[in-house]
Design a protein around this motif. Structure first.
Motif, PDB file in Angstrom:
ATOM      1  N   GLY A   1       1.168  -4.496  18.912  1.00  0.00           N
ATOM      2  CA  GLY A   1       1.517  -4.479  17.500  1.00  0.00           C
ATOM      3  C   GLY A   1       0.277  -4.278  16.653  1.00  0.00           C
ATOM      4  N   TYR A   2       0.411  -4.428  15.356  1.00  0.00           N
ATOM      5  CA  TYR A   2      -0.770  -4.334  14.502  1.00  0.00           C
ATOM      6  C   TYR A   2      -0.773  -5.480  13.501  1.00  0.00           C
ATOM      7  CZ  TYR A   2       2.124  -1.938  10.943  1.00  0.00           C
ATOM      8  OH  TYR A   2       3.082  -1.597  10.032  1.00  0.00           O
ATOM      9  N   ALA A   3      -1.952  -5.785  13.013  1.00  0.00           N
ATOM     10  CA  ALA A   3      -2.157  -6.987  12.211  1.00  0.00           C
ATOM     11  C   ALA A   3      -2.434  -6.651  10.751  1.00  0.00           C
ATOM     12  CB  ALA A   3      -3.318  -7.800  12.782  1.00  0.00           C
ATOM     13  N   ILE A   4      -1.992  -7.567   9.886  1.00  0.00           N
ATOM     14  CA  ILE A   4      -2.276  -7.448   8.452  1.00  0.00           C
ATOM     15  C   ILE A   4      -2.595  -8.830   7.903  1.00  0.00           C
ATOM     16  CG2 ILE A   4      -0.775  -5.426   8.139  1.00  0.00           C
ATOM     17  CD1 ILE A   4       1.329  -7.335   6.929  1.00  0.00           C
ATOM     18  N   ALA A   5      -3.189  -8.874   6.735  1.00  0.00           N
ATOM     19  CA  ALA A   5      -3.435 -10.142   6.055  1.00  0.00           C
ATOM     20  C   ALA A   5      -2.180 -10.565   5.302  1.00  0.00           C
ATOM     21  CB  ALA A   5      -4.604  -9.999   5.085  1.00  0.00           C
TER      22      ALA A   5
ATOM     23  N   LEU B   1       8.477  -8.361  11.582  1.00  0.00           N
ATOM     24  CA  LEU B   1       7.300  -8.858  10.884  1.00  0.00           C
ATOM     25  C   LEU B   1       7.194 -10.350  11.169  1.00  0.00           C
ATOM     26  CD1 LEU B   1       4.958  -8.829   8.834  1.00  0.00           C
ATOM     27  CD2 LEU B   1       6.680  -9.094   7.017  1.00  0.00           C
ATOM     28  N   LEU B   2       6.116 -10.757  11.833  1.00  0.00           N
ATOM     29  CA  LEU B   2       5.891 -12.159  12.158  1.00  0.00           C
ATOM     30  C   LEU B   2       4.803 -12.702  11.237  1.00  0.00           C
ATOM     31  CD1 LEU B   2       5.889 -11.903  16.069  1.00  0.00           C
ATOM     32  CD2 LEU B   2       7.826 -12.212  14.506  1.00  0.00           C
ATOM     33  N   ILE B   3       5.129 -13.743  10.502  1.00  0.00           N
ATOM     34  CA  ILE B   3       4.181 -14.318   9.543  1.00  0.00           C
ATOM     35  C   ILE B   3       3.653 -15.631  10.116  1.00  0.00           C
ATOM     36  CG2 ILE B   3       3.842 -15.083   7.173  1.00  0.00           C
ATOM     37  CD1 ILE B   3       6.283 -13.423   6.375  1.00  0.00           C
ATOM     38  N   GLY B   4       2.335 -15.670  10.340  1.00  0.00           N
ATOM     39  CA  GLY B   4       1.707 -16.793  11.019  1.00  0.00           C
ATOM     40  C   GLY B   4       1.242 -16.342  12.392  1.00  0.00           C
ATOM     41  N   ALA B   5       0.437 -17.159  13.049  1.00  0.00           N
ATOM     42  CA  ALA B   5      -0.068 -16.779  14.373  1.00  0.00           C
ATOM     43  C   ALA B   5      -0.174 -17.992  15.285  1.00  0.00           C
ATOM     44  CB  ALA B   5      -1.428 -16.089  14.242  1.00  0.00           C
TER      45      ALA B   5
ATOM     46  N   ASN C   1      -1.214 -12.791   9.002  1.00  0.00           N
ATOM     47  CA  ASN C   1      -1.804 -14.124   9.076  1.00  0.00           C
ATOM     48  C   ASN C   1      -2.935 -14.244   8.065  1.00  0.00           C
ATOM     49  OD1 ASN C   1      -1.845 -16.733  10.424  1.00  0.00           O
ATOM     50  ND2 ASN C   1      -3.844 -16.154  11.225  1.00  0.00           N
ATOM     51  N   ARG C   2      -3.214 -15.488   7.668  1.00  0.00           N
ATOM     52  CA  ARG C   2      -4.304 -15.711   6.720  1.00  0.00           C
ATOM     53  C   ARG C   2      -5.629 -15.268   7.329  1.00  0.00           C
ATOM     54  NH1 ARG C   2      -3.686 -18.546   2.446  1.00  0.00           N
ATOM     55  NH2 ARG C   2      -1.885 -19.631   3.330  1.00  0.00           N
ATOM     56  N   THR C   3      -5.824 -15.588   8.621  1.00  0.00           N
ATOM     57  CA  THR C   3      -7.011 -15.127   9.335  1.00  0.00           C
ATOM     58  C   THR C   3      -6.637 -13.858  10.086  1.00  0.00           C
ATOM     59  OG1 THR C   3      -7.714 -17.424   9.642  1.00  0.00           O
ATOM     60  CG2 THR C   3      -8.806 -15.757  10.989  1.00  0.00           C
ATOM     61  N   VAL C   4      -7.116 -12.727   9.620  1.00  0.00           N
ATOM     62  CA  VAL C   4      -6.716 -11.435  10.196  1.00  0.00           C
ATOM     63  C   VAL C   4      -7.173 -11.313  11.642  1.00  0.00           C
ATOM     64  CG1 VAL C   4      -6.853  -8.932   9.942  1.00  0.00           C
ATOM     65  CG2 VAL C   4      -6.771 -10.378   7.913  1.00  0.00           C
ATOM     66  N   GLU C   5      -8.320 -11.884  11.972  1.00  0.00           N
ATOM     67  CA  GLU C   5      -8.811 -11.801  13.345  1.00  0.00           C
ATOM     68  C   GLU C   5      -7.833 -12.431  14.321  1.00  0.00           C
ATOM     69  OE1 GLU C   5     -12.635 -13.277  16.056  1.00  0.00           O
ATOM     70  OE2 GLU C   5     -12.619 -13.611  13.884  1.00  0.00           O
ATOM     71  N   ARG C   6      -7.277 -13.592  13.937  1.00  0.00           N
ATOM     72  CA  ARG C   6      -6.284 -14.244  14.800  1.00  0.00           C
ATOM     73  C   ARG C   6      -5.025 -13.394  14.894  1.00  0.00           C
ATOM     74  NH1 ARG C   6      -3.981 -15.878  18.816  1.00  0.00           N
ATOM     75  NH2 ARG C   6      -2.359 -17.465  18.668  1.00  0.00           N
ATOM     76  N   ALA C   7      -4.637 -12.748  13.790  1.00  0.00           N
ATOM     77  CA  ALA C   7      -3.474 -11.851  13.805  1.00  0.00           C
ATOM     78  C   ALA C   7      -3.711 -10.685  14.755  1.00  0.00           C
ATOM     79  CB  ALA C   7      -3.189 -11.341  12.393  1.00  0.00           C
ATOM     80  N   HIS C   8      -4.934 -10.142  14.760  1.00  0.00           N
ATOM     81  CA  HIS C   8      -5.277  -9.038  15.663  1.00  0.00           C
ATOM     82  C   HIS C   8      -5.150  -9.479  17.119  1.00  0.00           C
ATOM     83  CE1 HIS C   8      -6.479  -5.643  13.252  1.00  0.00           C
ATOM     84  NE2 HIS C   8      -7.236  -6.402  12.461  1.00  0.00           N
TER      85      HIS C   8
END
Length: 422
Positions: A226-230, A184-188, A211-218
């Motif tokens: 991988g997959y992204a979450i807020a 689990l990586l927190i931040g982008a 990430n706070r901005t889900v689009e950047r996490a995606h």
């Protein structure tokens, strides 16, 4: 005027101090304007990263005490809480310090490349805020050029040594086979992206990016299947994670002790390896007290990093030589500014003499003098007027035995001996 570099870093201050004096994106412009209000400050840049907070200033006077006090006051801290950890460099030492920082020679990880981008961003922010001028512009351009040449001409960046690399190396020591693990990586940001790259290269089973901005996490997660979450969804997915690496710009922890306790119960107390690279810290320090949690901060990475940086030491010696060249060049340019006003005044005097002589020559032409006579008048009068003061001063220097002044005049005017024989 003088150049000042004032700050603290991973060598002088522990993480619990560094995290209290960071300048996040939301406050740095205001901090720059606040610092610029100090009458001693002409230009300024603030560099704030996980491992350092530094102020670079062009000062009207060599007095940094008010600026050291400003750092404490801006963050609402007692002076004695910050002062013991501060260092300061003036003049040539300040120039050299910035160049070493920009090239990664002063980093926790020797030669790490991320710092150059952070220095560039710090300078751009200061420029956008209006707190830089020609002195800092020239200084930071030298820093960028030095870093570029060092990357090109040395092997300092060839070995994969970074905080992110160290974190993944440590994970490999704890989990022999990463293919069975979920990270689990927190931040982008850059550090998390680098960690994701190292994990992928080492065959990690799954990657989750929060990430706070889900689009950047995606965008980041997609590079590594991988997959992204807020950030708000972390509590729902933490139990899946065997490895947690966090590096955000949040001023407050994003992962608390209660959330981790709940995840451990769901995991039936299978251990979780955590690395908190952020400053201020993303993971509450109390999490380290939990059984089955192995929590490391940036300061804990030092031993791992030392083992992986030996290959860069020779390259660092070459880099120091390159830096010396750029330091000398900048200091030479800075000294040359002292002559600018003198040159302007000298040219002004010469132009004034020229105008006076030209005016008289034109008057002679108007009275019927021939052009040849007017030209001879200009040449004779202008030569005499331009040479009168230097000749008088050199004659006086000879009378006083000031040989150094005569030698300086010879160097200045590049006087060549002429053969007067006919």
């Amino acid at each position: 005027m003088s150049i000042l570099a004032l700050g603290l870093n991973h060598k002088t201050a522990p993480v619990e101090i560094r995290e209290k004096v960071t300048f996040g994106p939301d406050i740095i412009a205001g901090a720059l304007r606040s610092l610029q209000e100090n009458p001693a400050v002409k230009e300024t840049v603030i560099l704030s990263t996980c491992n350092r907070t530094e102020v670079y200033c062009i000062l009207n006077e060599e007095d940094h005490e008010p600026l050291a006090d400003w750092i404490s006051r801006f963050h609402g801290l007692p002076s004695d809480r910050v002062m013991p950890y501060l260092y300061s460099h003036f003049g040539l030492d300040a120039v050299k310090h910035l160049l070493r920082v920009s090239c990664g020679l002063d980093s926790l990880v020797l030669g790490e490349p991320q710092i150059l981008g952070q220095v560039k961003a710090a300078y751009q922010t200061a420029t956008d805020t209006g707190t830089t001028g020609k002195l800092l512009y020239k200084l930071f351009q030298h820093a960028f050029s030095a870093a570029k040449q060092i990357r090109t001409d040395t092997n300092i960046g060839n070995s994969p040594v970074s905080v992110a690399f160290a974190a993944v190396s440590l994970a490999k020591q704890i989990f022999s086979d990463l293919s069975e693990q979920t990270a689990l990586l927190i931040g982008a940001g850059e550090t998390v992206e680098l960690a994701a790259r190292h994990l992928s290269q080492n065959g990690i089973g799954r990657i989750i990016v929060a990430n706070r901005t889900v689009e950047r996490a995606h965008q980041l997660a997609a590079q590594f299947e991988g997959y992204a979450i807020a950030l708000t969804e972390i509590s729902n997915h933490l139990a899946e994670a065997d490895i947690v690496i966090s590096s955000t710009a949040s001023p407050l922890p994003v992962l608390g002790k209660g959330t981790v306790e709940s995840a451990l119960k769901e995991r039936k107390h299978r251990p979780i390896f955590m690395v908190d690279i952020a400053v201020p810290r993303d993971i509450e320090p109390e999490v380290a007290d939990l059984s089955d949690i192995y929590l490391y901060t940036v300061d804990d990475m030092d031993e791992v990093i030392q083992e992986n940086m030996r290959s860069r030491e020779e390259a660092a010696e070459q880099a120091e030589e390159i830096i010396e060249h750029y330091v000398d060049d900048y200091m030479g340019w800075l000294r040359s500014l002292d002559a600018v006003e003198l040159i302007q005044d000298y040219r002004g005097c010469a132009e004034q003499l020229r105008d006076e002589v030209m005016k008289k020559a034109l008057q002679q032409l108007a009275k019927g003098k021939s052009p040849e006579e007017a030209i001879r008048f200009i040449a004779h009068t202008l030569t005499n007027k331009l040479l009168h003061t230097p000749s008088t001063q050199m004659r006086q220097a000879g009378f006083n035995g000031q040989i150094e002044l005569l030698e300086a005049a010879n160097t200045l005017f590049q006087i060549k001996k002429t053969d007067n024989k006919t």
